[in-house]
Motif scaffolding. Structure first.
Motif: not given
Length: 362
Positions: A296-303, A313-317, A327-329, A339-342
């Motif tokens: 799975v991959h989780v997408e996050e937005k940090w401010t 960020y995208v974290t692939h688990i 793995e977070k990038i 599509d999203v790169l992981v």
């Protein structure tokens, strides 16, 4: 509790049942008084004083079914079980009301809140309610079904509300020194029924040979749902599945459990990476139907609150038998398909399985 067990005249001793339930509620309440101060945290000790929760449970349910000549999970068994559990919660409630008469109610007691709950309205009989109105309740919670895995073995009965695992099975015992032993266990009640019927255990009728290995999960869920209606906390129990069970089967169990109002459900599929506490005699532990490890991959937005800079960020688990690897990038889109790169094992790859784009460090 069964008089003339295993016969056509088998009958349940309701008077003895009422006596034992009442006595046990009193004993558990006494334990709160004796041991309540031994909890580690002050919050725990305060909670015990304010709510005085107890949890009387059951074990040997599969033995009861055979003693009454009822098939575990059958409509006839469910009808009997409904009567039994309604009687249990009402007897327990009467017992706590009579203790409140002599010892006082639990500090947080509020009849209006309790009586307004759906559980109370659905399960408590009028004569029980009259006692509660008059004396209150000594304990805020009364029933709780534990798995009783070890103590049921000591007494030689089935654990909690479970069906028999098998008529005979191997049990692994791991000591505190990591020494492992295996023993073969034969269930006593099926053996007693077979003796009463004058047959070998393997020749018992089909209704007497219901185990976790051949019981349909819907029938298993119906048993727990019938009990859950009258248990004011939760039930600990396990759906044991054959190795052939699929991911969809497991999902169906959890969705069914939710739909039927179960507060908890545990699933164990035979021959998974973690070997079960119970196993059939001489069973191979190899997983013959392995599932594809999920990714799975989780997408996050940090401010950044100081600069208002936004980063995505995208974290692939990746999940495996040994654990999970995140793995977070920073979020980046694939230049080929969008599509999203992981990040997977050192390489930046497209999340789209049909896309071939990747860039790896050399």
């Amino acid at each position: 509790f069964v008089k003339e067990a295993f016969t056509e005249n088998a009958d349940y001793d309701w008077n003895r049942f009422d006596f034992v339930v009442s006595e046990m509620i009193g004993a558990l309440d006494e334990l709160l008084t004796m041991l309540g101060e031994r909890h580690a945290l002050p919050e725990q000790r305060l909670h015990v004083k304010e709510y005085r929760e107890v949890g009387l449970g059951v074990m040997g349910l599969a033995d009861l079914a055979l003693s009454m000549r009822l098939q575990y999970g059958s409509p006839e068994f469910l009808k009997f079980l409904d009567v039994l559990m309604r009687r249990m919660i009402n007897t327990a409630t009467k017992a706590t009301a009579l203790r409140a008469k002599d010892l006082g109610v639990f500090p947080k007691y509020d009849y209006e809140k309790i009586a307004a709950s759906k559980f109370y309205k659905d399960t408590i009989d009028a004569d029980t309610d009259e006692l509660v109105k008059k004396y209150g309740m000594r304990n805020s919670r009364l029933l709780s079904i534990a798995p009783t895995g070890s103590i049921s073995n000591i007494y030689g009965v089935s654990g909690g509300v479970e069906p028999f695992f098998q008529i005979n099975y191997t049990r692994r015992i791991v000591s505190m020194f990591d020494e492992e032993k295996t023993i073969t266990v034969w269930e006593k009640t099926p053996m007693a029924l077979a003796k009463k019927m004058g047959v070998e255990p393997e020749k018992l009728p089909a209704w007497a040979l219901v185990t976790s290995q051949n019981l349909d999960f819907i029938d298993r869920a119906n048993v727990q749902a019938t009990i859950q209606k009258y248990v004011d906390t939760a039930i600990s129990s396990t759906f044991n599945l054959n190795n052939s069970a699929t991911v969809e089967d497991v999902m169906n169990i959890y969705t069914t459990a939710w739909a039927k109002g179960l507060k908890g459900a545990t699933v164990f599929r035979d021959r998974c990476a973690k070997i079960g506490i119970l196993a059939g005699i001489n069973e191979n532990t190899e997983d013959l139907n392995p599932a594809t490890p999920p990714h799975v991959h989780v997408e996050e937005k940090w401010t950044n609150k100081k600069t208002n800079e936004v980063k995505e960020y995208v974290t692939h688990i990746s999940l495996s038998s040994s654990g999970h690897i995140p793995e977070k990038i920073e979020k980046e889109l694939c230049p080929l398909c969008g599509d999203v790169l992981v990040k997977k094992q050192g390489c930046i790859q497209c999340n789209n399985p049909e896309c071939v784009y990747e860039k790896c460090a050399i």
